[in-house]
Structure formats: C-alpha cells, structure tokens
Enzyme design. Sequence first.
Site, PDB file in Angstrom:
ATOM      1  N   GLY A 214       0.780  -1.227  -0.494  1.00 28.42           N
ATOM      2  CA  GLY A 214       0.130  -0.256  -0.331  1.00 28.42           C
ATOM      3  C   GLY A 214       0.819   1.140  -0.070  1.00 28.42           C
ATOM      4  O   GLY A 214       1.732   1.225  -0.061  1.00 28.42           O
ATOM      5  N   ILE A 215      -0.163   2.000   0.414  1.00 29.68           N
ATOM      6  CA  ILE A 215       0.676   3.395   0.191  1.00 29.68           C
ATOM      7  C   ILE A 215       1.515   3.806   1.504  1.00 29.68           C
ATOM      8  O   ILE A 215       0.313   3.690   3.386  1.00 29.68           O
ATOM      9  CB  ILE A 215       0.420   5.003  -0.257  1.00 29.68           C
ATOM     10  CG1 ILE A 215      -1.166   4.906  -1.195  1.00 29.68           C
ATOM     11  CG2 ILE A 215       0.719   6.192   0.233  1.00 29.68           C
ATOM     12  CD1 ILE A 215      -2.342   5.611  -1.308  1.00 29.68           C
ATOM     13  N   GLY A 216       2.467   4.525   1.910  1.00 36.22           N
ATOM     14  CA  GLY A 216       2.678   5.147   3.378  1.00 36.22           C
ATOM     15  C   GLY A 216       4.331   4.199   3.716  1.00 36.22           C
ATOM     16  O   GLY A 216       5.252   3.637   2.769  1.00 36.22           O
ATOM     17  N   ALA A 217       4.292   5.059   4.880  1.00 32.66           N
ATOM     18  CA  ALA A 217       5.629   5.044   5.589  1.00 32.66           C
ATOM     19  C   ALA A 217       6.206   3.198   5.553  1.00 32.66           C
ATOM     20  O   ALA A 217       7.048   2.524   5.371  1.00 32.66           O
ATOM     21  CB  ALA A 217       5.681   5.703   6.926  1.00 32.66           C
ATOM     22  N   ILE A 218       4.814   2.774   6.043  1.00 34.92           N
ATOM     23  CA  ILE A 218       5.091   1.142   6.768  1.00 34.92           C
ATOM     24  C   ILE A 218       5.640   0.005   5.061  1.00 34.92           C
ATOM     25  O   ILE A 218       6.457  -0.433   5.140  1.00 34.92           O
ATOM     26  CB  ILE A 218       3.553   0.841   7.332  1.00 34.92           C
ATOM     27  CG1 ILE A 218       3.997   1.087   8.053  1.00 34.92           C
ATOM     28  CG2 ILE A 218       4.070  -0.852   7.495  1.00 34.92           C
ATOM     29  CD1 ILE A 218       2.247   1.229   9.502  1.00 34.92           C
ATOM     30  N   GLU A 237      -2.295  -3.074  -6.166  1.00 33.90           N
ATOM     31  CA  GLU A 237      -2.508  -1.701  -7.007  1.00 33.90           C
ATOM     32  C   GLU A 237      -2.016  -0.306  -8.022  1.00 33.90           C
ATOM     33  O   GLU A 237      -1.919  -0.223  -8.730  1.00 33.90           O
ATOM     34  CB  GLU A 237      -3.452  -1.429  -5.885  1.00 33.90           C
ATOM     35  CG  GLU A 237      -3.866  -0.351  -4.998  1.00 33.90           C
ATOM     36  CD  GLU A 237      -4.560   0.084  -3.732  1.00 33.90           C
ATOM     37  OE1 GLU A 237      -5.393  -1.376  -4.755  1.00 33.90           O
ATOM     38  OE2 GLU A 237      -5.196   0.912  -4.219  1.00 33.90           O
ATOM     39  N   GLY A 335      -8.131  -0.822  -2.428  1.00 32.59           N
ATOM     40  CA  GLY A 335      -8.040  -2.554  -2.847  1.00 32.59           C
ATOM     41  C   GLY A 335      -7.508  -3.375  -1.671  1.00 32.59           C
ATOM     42  O   GLY A 335      -7.232  -4.641  -1.625  1.00 32.59           O
TER      43      GLY A 335
END
Length: 432
Positions: A214-218, A237, A335
């Site tokens: 997914g999006i982001g820092a993790i 996605e 998603g």
Amino acid sequence: MKLEEIYKSKIVTPEQAAEKIKSGNRIVVGHACGEPTEVIAAMVANCEVYKDVEFVHMVAMSKSEYAKPGMEKYFRHNSLFVGASTRDAVNSGRADFTPCYFSEVPALFKEDLPVDVALIQVSKPDEHGFCSFGVSNDYTKPAAKYAKLVIAEVNNRMPRTMGDSFIHVSEIDYIVESNHQIIELKPPKIGDVEKAIGKHCASLIEDGSTLQLGIGAIPDAVLLFLKDKKDLGIHSEMISDGVVELVEAGVITNKAKTIHPGKIVVTFLMGTQRLYDFVNDNPMVEMYSVDYVNDPSVIMKNSKMISINSCVQVDLMGQVASETVGLKQISGVGGQVDFVRGSNMCINGKSIMAMSSTAAHGKISKIVSLLDEGSVVTTGRNDVNYVVTEYGIAKLKGKNLKDRARALIGISHPDFKDGLVLKFEKRFNCLF
Ligand code: COA
C-alpha cells in the site's frame, strides 16, 4: 483527416473545455497523481455558472477546491475514498461518501453511477495516435470508456506506460494541452517504529514471492528490509519510488511470477519524478485497469502472493477497521479487501495487516477490546491472517477467539497490555 489534423481540431483552452460541462453533470476525475488540474481550476474560477455538478473520484492529490466551504451551491463531491483534501468535506456533510471496493469502481461507472464527463490526463499521442494513461489507469480508463464526453489534458510530462494503458485520440472529445509537473508524492519519513514493523513483515516474505504494497511509511519500510531477498515480483494496485530501488538492486526481477512473469503489474503510480522516469516506455511495467489488477480471482493466480496493508484499529477478535475512527471517515477500503482475499486464496499466499501499535503520539492503542462505536469493519475477522506491529507478528488464521486475543495482546504496546488483559479476562471469563 490525418491524425495530426484530428488532434489539432480537438484542442481547446481550459476555459473552453469547462464550458462543455453542464449543470447536473457527473464528472469522474482522473485518479491520484494522474489528476487533471487545469479544467477544474477553470471551473472553480467560474463556479457561478454551475449548479449540482457532481465530482466523483477516489484519492485526490490536489486541493479539491470544489469541495471547499461555499462551493456546495455549485458543486457536490461524491467520494469513493477520502483523502487529506476531502476528509473535512465528507465529515462535515458538504460531500458524500459512497462505499465500494476499488476493483468494482469500473462496474459502478458502467451501471450504477453513469458518467457524463471523464476528465482525464494522458501523455501526448504516439505516431499511431495513442495517448497513454500514464500514472493512473485504475478507474480512469474505464471512466473514459463509459463517459458521454471525454476531456483530456494532454501533458507532455506524463510518462508513457505500457500494458493496456492507452486511449486513441479519436476517442477523446476535447484536448487541453499542458506541460506542468505530474503531481508527486514525496517519500514518507520512516522512523524506528516503521522500521521494526518493516523487519517483521520482511521475515514473512520468502524468495520468489509476489508483493502488493500500500501507500505510506510502512510499505516503504518493508522494502528497506528486502535487500537480501531473491526474485521478488510485484502485482500491486500501486507502487512508489521504493520499488525502483529494488529493481535496480536486482531484488525485484519478477522471474518467479506465475502470471505476467518478468513484469511488474500495477494499476496506478504514486511517487516522484524518479518513479515516473523509470516507468516511461518501460516494458517491464504493465498497467491495467483496476477491475483486472485488483480482481481477487486474478490476484490468486500468483503463487506466494503477499499483501501488506494498514489499518487504524484491530479488535481482539481480529476485526480490522481501516476506513473510519468511530463515525469519522478517514479513508476508504480502496484495494485492501481485494488483495487480502486474493492473497489468502493463492497457493502459499499471506495477507498481512501492518500498523503501529498506537496512534496520537502513543496516547491511543490501535489494538482494542471493541472497535470504537460507529467504526466500520473493513476487513472481517474471517479474512484476516497476519497482524504485525512494532512488537511482533500475530498469526490469527486457525486460532480460536481466545488465542487470537492472546496473540493480539502479545503485540500490543506495553502501556496498554494490562488494560487489554483485564478486558480479556472479563470477556472470556478465564485467566489470560
Ligand atoms: N484512533 C484515533 N485516531 C487514529 C487511529 C486510532 N486508532 N489510528 C489512526 N488515527 C488517526 C491518525 O492519528 C491520523 O490522524 P491525522 O491525519 O490527524 O494525523 C489519521 O487517523 C490517519 O492515520 P495514520 O496512521 O497516519 O494513517 P496512514 O497514513 O498510516 O494510513 C490507513 C493508514 C489505514 C488510513 C491507510 O492505510 C488506508 O487508508 N487503508 C485502507 C485502504 C487500503 O488499505 N488500500 C490498499 C493499499 S493502497
């Protein structure tokens, strides 16, 4: 008419394009970093001529001026995924929210939410007259397919992405030429908490796995710990800059993929110019619409498919809330469920829900005995497999309710553990 003449005959200014949009129209706006901005700016500048124009989209990366206070006289935003610029509009009632899986958005545009105008942004045409959807294929291409009117900003700087990512000039009604920087998503700050989570997630990823991030820092932190892995693949996605680094390091080769071997498969891109340069004319990266990329029956054809997503709360049964905190809508399902299901269904697949153990600078535990009143269950307890925090990994599949709760309390923040244990003992009428 020759292609060049067809193209030229369609060119209008942003203001002229805005005049083609009528009161009562439903506009689907190109997604995320592919958002077209010039026609929208012209509409907002001349807002008094409109009434009940509906703007439909998921992630908005610009300021969403049409959703600001005072604009509701002219425009209404219908959000399929709330982001920073639209959160206040949805939660204060100025805008609407329509729940839907990302994979199903194209079907909505075909049937339930018919599209009057697709406002899209594409690359300049190639010698055969095909413009690429560039950084956003997702629902943007289907919206253009089903719309009564297609207005495209043709941006010289839009990368030309491969796969099924093209629209022919003849399918566009009006063209606005532009040359501005494609919207960028700067890399997030990765702190110690994210690094610890990234390390735990990486320990679950075997050589030859295919990843969704997914999006982001993790997700970006996970990538940091994959440098010693071999032959990883991507079916996701979206991707960000971190993936480029692992391709260049020879870690992501896509060689072991069971569908689209040798290819990165994505539906949209969010990153900096580095990512956009990498994907430009690069046959290694294939972009398809979201009803294909996010279809769980497609995702499951990958073997060793690993999905990594994030959430805001997990209760002791393993119910995951990712979209709301209480009644407050903070995002959408996107998603998440598409990939959780696809990876659970595939051979040797794993779905991972990764989150920091606390929110609000450590004041709130994200592992809770009960979800906040009004919170929406995004991923149900029957679908959730691994949950990861900076304190470790809880595998929930196959565990009874008590053991799920024990595993989750085991990865909660130490400040909240005693309180959770008390709730456990009261609820299950037994010792922890
Ligand atoms: N209680 C109260 N507030 C909470 C909270 C909690 N348990 N958890 C998070 N928040 C707040 C944060 O403080 C933050 O508030 P702020 O914006 O005012 O600072 C906000 O909610 C967002 O949380 P944060 O943890 O910073 O979000 P994130 O950027 O790590 O994203 C999700 C996490 C869950 C919102 C995001 O992953 C998402 O939308 N997931 C669903 C969609 C998805 O998974 N798509 C597939 C991959 S793209």
